[in-house]
Design a protein around this motif. Structure first.
Motif, mmCIF file in Angstrom:
data_model
loop_
_atom_site.group_PDB
_atom_site.id
_atom_site.type_symbol
_atom_site.label_atom_id
_atom_site.label_comp_id
_atom_site.label_asym_id
_atom_site.label_seq_id
_atom_site.Cartn_x
_atom_site.Cartn_y
_atom_site.Cartn_z
ATOM 1 N N ALA A 178 73.439 27.096 103.756
ATOM 2 C CA ALA A 178 73.801 27.716 102.478
ATOM 3 C C ALA A 178 73.175 26.994 101.285
ATOM 4 C CB ALA A 178 75.320 27.756 102.340
ATOM 5 N N GLU A 179 73.048 25.667 101.379
ATOM 6 C CA GLU A 179 72.386 24.935 100.283
ATOM 7 C C GLU A 179 70.949 25.418 100.128
ATOM 8 O OE1 GLU A 179 74.592 20.638 99.950
ATOM 9 O OE2 GLU A 179 72.660 20.718 100.948
ATOM 10 N N LYS A 180 70.314 25.649 101.263
ATOM 11 C CA LYS A 180 68.911 26.074 101.214
ATOM 12 C C LYS A 180 68.780 27.501 100.679
ATOM 13 C CE LYS A 180 67.359 22.823 104.732
ATOM 14 N NZ LYS A 180 66.497 21.983 103.873
ATOM 15 N N ILE A 181 69.671 28.390 101.119
ATOM 16 C CA ILE A 181 69.559 29.761 100.575
ATOM 17 C C ILE A 181 70.010 29.785 99.106
ATOM 18 C CG2 ILE A 181 69.721 31.002 102.800
ATOM 19 C CD1 ILE A 181 72.594 31.872 101.902
ATOM 20 N N GLY A 182 70.896 28.839 98.747
ATOM 21 C CA GLY A 182 71.319 28.757 97.342
ATOM 22 C C GLY A 182 70.148 28.366 96.451
ATOM 23 N N LEU A 183 69.353 27.402 96.909
ATOM 24 C CA LEU A 183 68.169 27.010 96.128
ATOM 25 C C LEU A 183 67.151 28.154 96.111
ATOM 26 C CD1 LEU A 183 67.629 23.266 97.157
ATOM 27 C CD2 LEU A 183 68.412 24.147 94.952
ATOM 28 N N ALA A 184 66.986 28.796 97.272
ATOM 29 C CA ALA A 184 66.050 29.938 97.335
ATOM 30 C C ALA A 184 66.516 31.043 96.381
ATOM 31 C CB ALA A 184 65.970 30.473 98.766
ATOM 32 N N PHE A 185 67.828 31.224 96.279
ATOM 33 C CA PHE A 185 68.392 32.231 95.377
ATOM 34 C C PHE A 185 67.953 31.955 93.942
ATOM 35 C CE2 PHE A 185 71.469 34.311 92.750
ATOM 36 C CZ PHE A 185 71.924 35.403 93.475
ATOM 37 N N GLN A 186 68.003 30.670 93.550
ATOM 38 C CA GLN A 186 67.631 30.318 92.182
ATOM 39 C C GLN A 186 66.127 30.467 91.958
ATOM 40 O OE1 GLN A 186 69.808 29.669 89.646
ATOM 41 N NE2 GLN A 186 67.940 29.959 88.426
ATOM 42 N N VAL A 187 65.332 30.096 92.967
ATOM 43 C CA VAL A 187 63.882 30.263 92.825
ATOM 44 C C VAL A 187 63.590 31.759 92.621
ATOM 45 C CG1 VAL A 187 61.617 29.919 93.877
ATOM 46 C CG2 VAL A 187 63.430 28.255 94.319
ATOM 47 N N ALA A 188 64.258 32.600 93.436
ATOM 48 C CA ALA A 188 64.062 34.056 93.302
ATOM 49 C C ALA A 188 64.519 34.530 91.921
ATOM 50 C CB ALA A 188 64.846 34.783 94.404
ATOM 51 N N ASP A 189 65.604 33.942 91.418
ATOM 52 C CA ASP A 189 66.105 34.309 90.091
ATOM 53 C C ASP A 189 65.068 33.987 89.012
ATOM 54 O OD1 ASP A 189 68.860 35.389 89.945
ATOM 55 O OD2 ASP A 189 68.929 34.159 88.119
ATOM 56 N N ASP A 190 64.460 32.807 89.135
ATOM 57 C CA ASP A 190 63.432 32.400 88.165
ATOM 58 C C ASP A 190 62.225 33.330 88.233
ATOM 59 O OD1 ASP A 190 65.135 30.330 87.587
ATOM 60 O OD2 ASP A 190 63.868 28.729 88.390
ATOM 61 N N ILE A 191 61.871 33.748 89.453
ATOM 62 C CA ILE A 191 60.733 34.663 89.613
ATOM 63 C C ILE A 191 61.082 36.010 88.970
ATOM 64 C CG2 ILE A 191 59.377 35.989 91.305
ATOM 65 C CD1 ILE A 191 59.690 33.512 93.215
ATOM 66 N N LEU A 192 62.281 36.500 89.271
ATOM 67 C CA LEU A 192 62.686 37.812 88.726
ATOM 68 C C LEU A 192 62.765 37.780 87.206
ATOM 69 C CD1 LEU A 192 65.432 38.832 91.332
ATOM 70 C CD2 LEU A 192 63.263 40.017 90.921
ATOM 71 N N ASP A 193 63.188 36.643 86.664
ATOM 72 C CA ASP A 193 63.318 36.549 85.207
ATOM 73 C C ASP A 193 61.996 36.840 84.508
ATOM 74 O OD1 ASP A 193 65.107 35.554 82.862
ATOM 75 O OD2 ASP A 193 63.201 34.488 82.595
ATOM 76 N N CYS A 194 60.873 36.496 85.179
ATOM 77 C CA CYS A 194 59.594 36.741 84.500
ATOM 78 C C CYS A 194 58.801 37.897 85.115
ATOM 79 C CB CYS A 194 58.756 35.459 84.424
ATOM 80 S SG CYS A 194 58.385 34.723 85.984
ATOM 81 N N THR A 195 59.377 38.571 86.128
ATOM 82 C CA THR A 195 58.611 39.693 86.713
ATOM 83 C C THR A 195 59.353 41.036 86.631
ATOM 84 O OG1 THR A 195 59.504 39.177 88.902
ATOM 85 C CG2 THR A 195 57.335 38.261 88.377
ATOM 86 N N ALA A 196 60.680 40.996 86.395
ATOM 87 C CA ALA A 196 61.448 42.252 86.368
ATOM 88 C C ALA A 196 61.911 42.548 84.937
ATOM 89 C CB ALA A 196 62.653 42.140 87.306
ATOM 90 N N SER A 197 62.344 43.797 84.735
ATOM 91 C CA SER A 197 62.798 44.197 83.391
ATOM 92 C C SER A 197 64.301 43.962 83.246
ATOM 93 C CB SER A 197 62.510 45.675 83.180
ATOM 94 O OG SER A 197 63.321 46.432 84.070
ATOM 95 N N SER A 198 64.775 43.952 81.997
ATOM 96 C CA SER A 198 66.224 43.812 81.742
ATOM 97 C C SER A 198 66.986 44.938 82.425
ATOM 98 C CB SER A 198 66.518 43.838 80.245
ATOM 99 O OG SER A 198 65.884 42.771 79.602
ATOM 100 N N GLU A 199 66.379 46.126 82.416
ATOM 101 C CA GLU A 199 67.040 47.277 83.045
ATOM 102 C C GLU A 199 67.241 47.031 84.542
ATOM 103 O OE1 GLU A 199 64.974 51.024 82.595
ATOM 104 O OE2 GLU A 199 66.453 51.504 81.043
ATOM 105 N N GLU A 200 66.187 46.531 85.176
ATOM 106 C CA GLU A 200 66.296 46.257 86.619
ATOM 107 C C GLU A 200 67.304 45.142 86.895
ATOM 108 O OE1 GLU A 200 61.933 46.873 88.594
ATOM 109 O OE2 GLU A 200 62.036 45.565 86.840
ATOM 110 N N LEU A 201 67.297 44.132 86.043
ATOM 111 C CA LEU A 201 68.134 42.950 86.301
ATOM 112 C C LEU A 201 69.575 43.129 85.855
ATOM 113 C CD1 LEU A 201 65.740 40.023 85.241
ATOM 114 C CD2 LEU A 201 66.214 40.875 87.541
#
Ligand code: GRG
Length: 362
Positions: A278-301
């Motif tokens: 879970a620690e590893k998927i938790g970190l992966a979750f945040q990495v994905a969040d950072d990626i989405l923050d700069c690749t997805a729109s507010s509407e999508e997020l």
């Protein structure tokens, strides 16, 4: 707090409180759901979309009555504010991870469970799953406050403080946090918990929930994050980011998976393996969040996109580059799944959650 290390006294106290001092039902006040759902034990082709399509309505309906007993007229405003954020949507990943982790261990002992209703199948773990979502929602309300991230959009709706004011939003968050503990204690039927030392298992879960929110959990991670925001982003190291997100983001996924395992009857060493996953998927979750923050729109997020760059925040994308961050998310997910290598198809649910976390679109 370690498994099974509570004194006899504390365990008796909980049993007594659960059955006597609290003149309250231990059955969750929810509508009956008779849908059966895929078992992680009986199917080698576990389908997360199918599982989610069946469990998410159950989670939603349970959440929608979780504060019902508090709805006396004088509490109308605060209860409305709590429900506003709690029922605003969200992926419900933490409750789902908790249920899947429970299944992974529970199925070893009880392979007939797919015949049960969802209420029956998850009666030992659902109160904890609800509690996790209450804690998570509290953290979102507080994270969005003007003194923190100062955001006005969450889960596709105006944030709690925008609708109810900062004062009520703070109290709604606080109240959700306290209700979370009340709910888990009040509605968990101790005899339905798997394994030995059932009451100690519930105490262990409640202790871990508390730890996940405190100074070595969400709150500590948030403070470190705020401190790093005050620094030039090049001064924030990858180790700093890792510490922040192990506590701010991974802590709740860790306690979600650990709690499911504990209530499903897992041994102490198996709980530890699930926690590392879970620690590893938790970190992966945040990495994905950072990626989405700069690749997805507010509407999508459903929340303000591009915020990290706007406030010059240190993120995995800033430190590793977009491609580097994608590779890091994949590496963490692969390592997470490796932690489950000694299990067979009963762990397919958690493996599927790991994949979902880095492939999600919001
Ligand atoms: C008040 C004691 C106390 C603690 C709270 C504010 C705070 C301290 C911590 C912030 C924690 C936080 C908001 C971390 C971010 C985690 C994250 C990536 C959340 C988004 O989760 P999703 O994508 O959201 O699962 P949904 O809306 O789908 O549930």
């Amino acid at each position: 707090m370690k498994l099974f290390t509570f004194s006899l006294l504390s365990s008796s106290l909980l049993l007594v409180a659960n059955s006597f001092f609290l003149p309250l039902p231990t059955k969750i006040p929810t509508t009956t759901t008779t849908t059966s759902l895929p078992s992680t034990a009986s199917s080698s082709t576990f389908s997360l979309p199918t599982y989610l399509s069946q469990t998410t309505p159950f989670i939603e309906s349970t959440l929608s009555t979780s504060l019902e007993y508090q709805s006396i007229p004088q509490t109308k405003k605060i209860t409305q504010a709590m429900y506003y954020s709690l029922l605003a949507g969200g992926k419900r990943i933490r409750p789902v991870a908790c249920l899947l982790s429970y299944d992974m261990f529970k199925t070893k002992q009880d392979r007939k469970q797919e015949e049960d209703s969802l209420e029956e199948r998850y009666k030992a773990v659902m109160p904890t799953a609800v509690s996790l979502e209450m804690i998570h929602t509290m953290s979102l309300i507080h994270d969005d406050l003007p003194s923190m991230d100062d955001d006005d959009l969450r889960r596709g709706k105006p944030t709690c403080h925008v609708v109810y004011g900062e004062d009520v939003a703070i109290l709604a968050g606080d109240s959700l946090l306290s209700s979370a503990f009340e709910y888990a204690i009040k509605y968990t039927p101790i005899p339905s918990i798997s394994g030995e030392n059932k009451a100690e298992r519930l105490l262990d879960v409640v202790g871990r929930l508390g730890a996940s929110v405190g100074n070595i959990g969400l709150a500590g991670g948030q403070v470190m994050d705020l401190e790093c925001e005050g620094k030039p982003s090049e001064e924030v190291t990858i180790e700093d980011l890792r510490w922040i997100h192990l506590h701010k983001t991974a802590a709740l996924l860790k306690v979600a998976c650990a709690s499911g395992a504990i209530l499903g009857g897992a041994s102490e060493s198996d709980v530890a393996k699930v926690e590392t996953f879970a620690e590893k998927i938790g970190l992966a979750f945040q990495v994905a969040d950072d990626i989405l923050d700069c690749t997805a729109s507010s509407e999508e997020l459903g929340k303000t996109a591009g915020k990290d760059e706007m406030v010059d925040k240190a993120t995995y994308v800033r430190l590793l580059g977009l491609e580097g961050a994608k590779a890091e998310a994949q590496r963490l997910t692969d390592e997470a799944k490796e932690c489950l290598s000694e299990w067979g198809e009963e762990a397919d649910g958690l493996r599927a959650i790991a994949d979902f976390i880095i492939s999600r679109s919001n």
